[in-house]
Design a protein around this motif. Structure first.
Motif, mmCIF file in Angstrom:
data_model
loop_
_atom_site.group_PDB
_atom_site.id
_atom_site.type_symbol
_atom_site.label_atom_id
_atom_site.label_comp_id
_atom_site.label_asym_id
_atom_site.label_seq_id
_atom_site.Cartn_x
_atom_site.Cartn_y
_atom_site.Cartn_z
ATOM 1 N N ASP A 8 0.836 -1.191 0.000
ATOM 2 C CA ASP A 8 0.000 0.000 0.000
ATOM 3 C C ASP A 8 0.878 1.250 0.000
ATOM 4 O OD1 ASP A 8 -2.309 1.588 0.257
ATOM 5 O OD2 ASP A 8 -2.105 1.580 2.441
ATOM 6 N N LEU A 9 0.536 2.205 -0.825
ATOM 7 C CA LEU A 9 1.325 3.430 -0.966
ATOM 8 C C LEU A 9 1.433 4.187 0.356
ATOM 9 C CD1 LEU A 9 2.873 5.355 -2.798
ATOM 10 C CD2 LEU A 9 0.699 6.439 -3.362
ATOM 11 N N SER A 10 0.349 4.280 1.102
ATOM 12 C CA SER A 10 0.391 5.023 2.371
ATOM 13 C C SER A 10 1.311 4.339 3.376
ATOM 14 C CB SER A 10 -1.017 5.183 2.952
ATOM 15 O OG SER A 10 -1.573 3.924 3.250
ATOM 16 N N THR A 11 1.365 3.018 3.362
ATOM 17 C CA THR A 11 2.268 2.286 4.251
ATOM 18 C C THR A 11 3.716 2.577 3.908
ATOM 19 O OG1 THR A 11 0.634 0.512 4.425
ATOM 20 C CG2 THR A 11 2.871 0.001 5.136
ATOM 21 N N ASP A 36 16.730 8.145 0.707
ATOM 22 C CA ASP A 36 16.111 8.978 -0.329
ATOM 23 C C ASP A 36 16.302 8.364 -1.714
ATOM 24 O OD1 ASP A 36 14.999 10.904 1.303
ATOM 25 O OD2 ASP A 36 16.695 12.292 1.147
ATOM 26 N N LEU A 37 17.459 7.755 -1.970
ATOM 27 C CA LEU A 37 17.678 7.081 -3.253
ATOM 28 C C LEU A 37 16.713 5.904 -3.428
ATOM 29 C CD1 LEU A 37 21.572 7.067 -3.547
ATOM 30 C CD2 LEU A 37 19.971 8.090 -5.167
ATOM 31 N N LYS A 38 16.506 5.145 -2.363
ATOM 32 C CA LYS A 38 15.545 4.031 -2.429
ATOM 33 C C LYS A 38 14.136 4.559 -2.676
ATOM 34 C CE LYS A 38 17.957 0.343 -0.598
ATOM 35 N NZ LYS A 38 18.241 -0.718 -1.504
ATOM 36 N N LEU A 39 13.807 5.673 -2.005
ATOM 37 C CA LEU A 39 12.497 6.278 -2.205
ATOM 38 C C LEU A 39 12.341 6.742 -3.656
ATOM 39 C CD1 LEU A 39 9.837 7.232 -0.936
ATOM 40 C CD2 LEU A 39 10.995 9.358 -0.306
ATOM 41 N N ALA A 40 13.387 7.304 -4.224
ATOM 42 C CA ALA A 40 13.342 7.737 -5.625
ATOM 43 C C ALA A 40 13.093 6.535 -6.542
ATOM 44 C CB ALA A 40 14.649 8.440 -6.005
ATOM 45 N N ARG A 41 13.731 5.405 -6.256
ATOM 46 C CA ARG A 41 13.504 4.202 -7.078
ATOM 47 C C ARG A 41 12.064 3.707 -6.946
ATOM 48 N NH1 ARG A 41 18.488 2.203 -4.687
ATOM 49 N NH2 ARG A 41 20.142 3.297 -5.786
ATOM 50 N N LEU A 42 11.508 3.851 -5.728
ATOM 51 C CA LEU A 42 10.104 3.472 -5.526
ATOM 52 C C LEU A 42 9.190 4.357 -6.366
ATOM 53 C CD1 LEU A 42 7.857 1.932 -3.935
ATOM 54 C CD2 LEU A 42 7.967 3.817 -2.285
ATOM 55 N N TRP A 43 9.433 5.683 -6.340
ATOM 56 C CA TRP A 43 8.616 6.594 -7.141
ATOM 57 C C TRP A 43 8.773 6.295 -8.626
ATOM 58 C CZ3 TRP A 43 5.666 7.272 -3.602
ATOM 59 C CH2 TRP A 43 5.856 8.002 -2.445
ATOM 60 N N LEU A 44 9.969 5.928 -9.046
ATOM 61 C CA LEU A 44 10.189 5.577 -10.455
ATOM 62 C C LEU A 44 9.381 4.334 -10.832
ATOM 63 C CD1 LEU A 44 11.783 6.096 -13.109
ATOM 64 C CD2 LEU A 44 13.524 4.553 -12.210
ATOM 65 N N ALA A 45 9.428 3.326 -9.992
ATOM 66 C CA ALA A 45 8.687 2.090 -10.266
ATOM 67 C C ALA A 45 7.180 2.324 -10.302
ATOM 68 C CB ALA A 45 9.022 1.030 -9.221
ATOM 69 N N ARG A 51 6.456 13.345 -7.360
ATOM 70 C CA ARG A 51 7.193 12.986 -6.146
ATOM 71 C C ARG A 51 8.645 12.647 -6.468
ATOM 72 N NH1 ARG A 51 2.666 9.264 -3.104
ATOM 73 N NH2 ARG A 51 1.333 10.996 -2.496
ATOM 74 N N LEU A 52 8.842 11.977 -7.588
ATOM 75 C CA LEU A 52 10.206 11.621 -7.996
ATOM 76 C C LEU A 52 11.021 12.873 -8.286
ATOM 77 C CD1 LEU A 52 12.388 9.589 -8.720
ATOM 78 C CD2 LEU A 52 11.345 9.354 -10.981
ATOM 79 N N GLU A 53 10.439 13.820 -9.003
ATOM 80 C CA GLU A 53 11.157 15.064 -9.300
ATOM 81 C C GLU A 53 11.532 15.806 -8.020
ATOM 82 O OE1 GLU A 53 8.466 16.965 -12.054
ATOM 83 O OE2 GLU A 53 9.601 16.223 -13.776
ATOM 84 N N LYS A 54 10.633 15.818 -7.037
ATOM 85 C CA LYS A 54 10.907 16.478 -5.752
ATOM 86 C C LYS A 54 12.061 15.783 -5.029
ATOM 87 C CE LYS A 54 8.721 17.695 -1.383
ATOM 88 N NZ LYS A 54 7.555 17.493 -0.525
ATOM 89 N N THR A 55 12.055 14.460 -5.014
ATOM 90 C CA THR A 55 13.119 13.698 -4.358
ATOM 91 C C THR A 55 14.446 13.903 -5.071
ATOM 92 O OG1 THR A 55 11.486 12.035 -3.676
ATOM 93 C CG2 THR A 55 13.791 11.395 -3.562
ATOM 94 N N ILE A 56 14.428 13.882 -6.395
ATOM 95 C CA ILE A 56 15.646 14.094 -7.180
ATOM 96 C C ILE A 56 16.209 15.490 -6.922
ATOM 97 C CG2 ILE A 56 16.480 14.466 -9.550
ATOM 98 C CD1 ILE A 56 14.814 12.026 -10.368
ATOM 99 N N LYS A 57 15.331 16.481 -6.846
ATOM 100 C CA LYS A 57 15.781 17.853 -6.592
ATOM 101 C C LYS A 57 16.505 17.937 -5.242
ATOM 102 C CE LYS A 57 14.147 22.594 -6.184
ATOM 103 N NZ LYS A 57 12.981 23.469 -6.060
ATOM 104 N N GLY A 58 15.949 17.291 -4.210
ATOM 105 C CA GLY A 58 16.593 17.284 -2.899
ATOM 106 C C GLY A 58 17.938 16.577 -2.913
ATOM 107 N N LEU A 59 18.015 15.468 -3.620
ATOM 108 C CA LEU A 59 19.271 14.730 -3.711
ATOM 109 C C LEU A 59 20.330 15.524 -4.477
ATOM 110 C CD1 LEU A 59 17.843 11.158 -4.342
ATOM 111 C CD2 LEU A 59 19.253 11.851 -2.395
#
Length: 172
Positions: A8-11, A36-45, A51-59
Motif C-alpha cells: 500500500d502506498l500510504s504504508t 532517499d535514493l531508495k524512495l526515488a527508485r520506488l517513485w520511479l517504479a 514525487r520523484l522530481e521532488k526527491t531528485i531535486k533534494g538529492l
C-alpha cells in the motif's frame, strides 16, 4: 522492487517518512541519502513523476551543495558517485516520460562528472538510456556505441558476481 509495487502506498510513505525522520535526528546523513535514493527508485517504479522530481531535486541539492561549478560537478567523490545514481534515476524517468530533450541535458551532465566511481550497473543504465536517446534522434553510430558499452558494463557485473561467488565456494 516487485514487493514495493504490491504494498500500500500510504504504508510505504509512512515507512520512509519515519525512517528519514529517525536518520535526521540521529544526524546520519549517509543513510538518509541512501534512503532517499531508495524512495526515488520506488517513485520511479510507481511512475509517481511529481514525487520523484521532488526527491531528485533534494538529492541534487545535497550532492552539489555549495562546492559546485556551473557544470554541476562536486569536488566530493562520494557525492559524485551519489550524483551519478541520481542522474541515472532522472534519465530513466525522462526516458519513460518521453522527454528526450531533458534526457539529453541530464545525459550530457553525467559526462561532466569526473570525481565519481559509479557502479557498473549505474553506468549501464546511463549508457542504455543514452543509446535510446541517440536512436530517437536517428544517430545510429552513437546508438550502437552506447548499447555496446551498456552490454559490456552489464557483462562486467555478471562476471564480477561470478568471481565473488567462486571465492565463496569451497575448493573440493
Amino acid at each position: 522492487m516487485s514487493n514495493a509495487t504490491t504494498l500500500d502506498l500510504s504504508t510505504m510513505e509512512k515507512f520512509y517518512s519515519v525512517t528519514i525522520s529517525a536518520l535526521e535526528q540521529a544526524r546520519n546523513e549517509r543513510l538518509s541519502v541512501k534512503t532517499d535514493l531508495k524512495l526515488a527508485r520506488l517513485w520511479l517504479a510507481r511512475q509517481e513523476w511529481g514525487r520523484l522530481e521532488k526527491t531528485i531535486k533534494g538529492l541534487k541539492e545535497y550532492c552539489l551543495g555549495g562546492d559546485n561549478d556551473s557544470s554541476g560537478v562536486s569536488s566530493d567523490q562520494s557525492k559524485g558517485t551519489i550524483l551519478m545514481e541520481v542522474f541515472a534515476t532522472e534519465i530513466q524517468m525522462y526516458g519513460e516520460m518521453g522527454h528526450f530533450k531533458k534526457l539529453k541535458e541530464v545525459y550530457n551532465s553525467t559526462l561532466q562528472v569526473k570525481n565519481a566511481i559509479p557502479h557498473p550497473r549505474i553506468m549501464g543504465i546511463i549508457r542504455e538510456c543514452g543509446g535510446k536517446m541517440h536512436m530517437s534522434e536517428s544517430e545510429w553510430k552513437r546508438h550502437r556505441q552506447r548499447q555496446v558499452t551498456a552490454v559490456t558494463d552489464s557483462h562486467f557485473i555478471h562476471r564480477e558476481l561470478d568471481c565473488r561467488a567462486a571465492r565463496l565456494l569451497p575448493v573440493v
